[in-house]
Design a protein around this motif. Structure first.
Motif, mmCIF file in Angstrom:
data_model
loop_
_atom_site.group_PDB
_atom_site.id
_atom_site.type_symbol
_atom_site.label_atom_id
_atom_site.label_comp_id
_atom_site.label_asym_id
_atom_site.label_seq_id
_atom_site.Cartn_x
_atom_site.Cartn_y
_atom_site.Cartn_z
ATOM 1 N N SER A 90 0.812 -1.216 0.000
ATOM 2 C CA SER A 90 0.000 0.000 0.000
ATOM 3 C C SER A 90 0.849 1.272 0.000
ATOM 4 O O SER A 90 0.364 2.349 -0.361
ATOM 5 C CB SER A 90 -0.942 0.016 1.203
ATOM 6 O OG SER A 90 -0.210 -0.025 2.425
ATOM 7 N N ARG A 94 -4.683 2.298 -6.261
ATOM 8 C CA ARG A 94 -5.404 1.228 -5.579
ATOM 9 C C ARG A 94 -4.586 -0.063 -5.592
ATOM 10 O O ARG A 94 -3.994 -0.422 -6.616
ATOM 11 C CB ARG A 94 -6.755 1.019 -6.266
ATOM 12 C CG ARG A 94 -7.636 -0.069 -5.634
ATOM 13 C CD ARG A 94 -9.085 0.068 -6.103
ATOM 14 N NE ARG A 94 -9.218 -0.005 -7.550
ATOM 15 C CZ ARG A 94 -9.640 -1.088 -8.205
ATOM 16 N NH1 ARG A 94 -9.939 -2.198 -7.538
ATOM 17 N NH2 ARG A 94 -9.761 -1.062 -9.517
ATOM 18 N N VAL A 95 -4.570 -0.762 -4.483
ATOM 19 C CA VAL A 95 -3.840 -2.025 -4.349
ATOM 20 C C VAL A 95 -4.841 -3.127 -4.035
ATOM 21 O O VAL A 95 -5.694 -2.979 -3.160
ATOM 22 C CB VAL A 95 -2.779 -1.955 -3.234
ATOM 23 C CG1 VAL A 95 -2.023 -3.280 -3.130
ATOM 24 C CG2 VAL A 95 -1.817 -0.802 -3.480
#
Length: 230
Positions: free
Chosen positions: A69, A76-77
């Motif tokens: 992250s 976005r992960v």
């Protein structure tokens, strides 16, 4: 199945997510996150992101590392949906988390992929007569680069079926979709394929490509000239 390749780019007509695939245990790299290594003073992950940003509508990082992250703030992960699926599991995650949109996937250890190549893959895919567009390559034993490619959202059911059948080959679903290879001579228009599809699997390879950059200082291999390492 494969379909004939017809040249010619078209305007973007379908939403497409640029996906950086950061899977794998990097056993030959000592287990360290190899995409955070520097090539030419720039992290490999930043090079890949810089190549994807201009030619996609959104960015997504697929990574199972708990520290992912922090790698690309603002991106976005997401994790693999099906654990233990290997590279095919990464593609499955990309398509699953793209929320019904097409994807361009690039492995995060490929520092020299260019925006121009990725744009051409997308444009060709959006003609509508293929479900996957993969560049031809003499760097891959398959003759194609499945981890630097465009995939239609419609590939997801076939990818899921292959994984559920226990077939983890990254090309396991190809017989169930329309696969369009980008011919080698067209790939060469975007650079030397040896460089375009170079990946970093070992510290020795990292040193090799870092020296290649030093020998050709200033060449914007990844569509960028200088981004500070962060």
């Amino acid at each position: 199945m494969t379909t004939p390749y017809v040249t010619g780019d078209i305007p973007r007509i379908r939403p497409c997510v640029g996906v950086i695939l950061a899977g794998g245990m990097a056993t030959r790299y000592g287990g360290r996150p190899k995409g955070l290594s520097l090539v030419g003073g720039v992290r490999i992950i930043d090079r890949v992101a810089a190549a994807l940003r201009p030619v996609t509508d959104d960015l997504l990082l697929v990574a199972n590392d708990p520290g992912a992250s922090s790698w690309l703030p603002g991106v976005r992960v997401e994790r693999d949906v099906i654990e233990g699926g290997g590279a095919l599991g990464g593609l499955h995650a990309a398509l699953s988390h793209a929320r019904g949109r097409d994807v361009i996937v690039v492995a995060w250890d490929m520092p020299f992929v260019t925006s121009a190549l990725l744009a051409s893959l997308r444009a060709r895919g959006e003609r509508g007569d293929a479900d996957a567009v993969l560049p031809a390559s003499d760097q891959s034993r398959r003759g194609l680069e499945p981890l630097c490619a465009w995939y239609a959202a419609d590939c997801l059911p076939a990818v899921t079926k292959a994984l559920e059948a226990g077939d983890r080959r990254v090309v396991a679903f190809h017989d169930a979709v329309r696969v369009l290879p980008m011919p080698y001579d067209r790939v060469q228009r975007f650079g030397d394929p040896t460089m375009l599809f170079a990946n970093v699997n070992t510290p020795e390879e990292l040193d090799r490509w870092a020296r290649a950059i030093d020998a050709d200082a200033g060449t914007p291999w990844a569509g960028i000239t200088a981004i500070p390492a962060v």
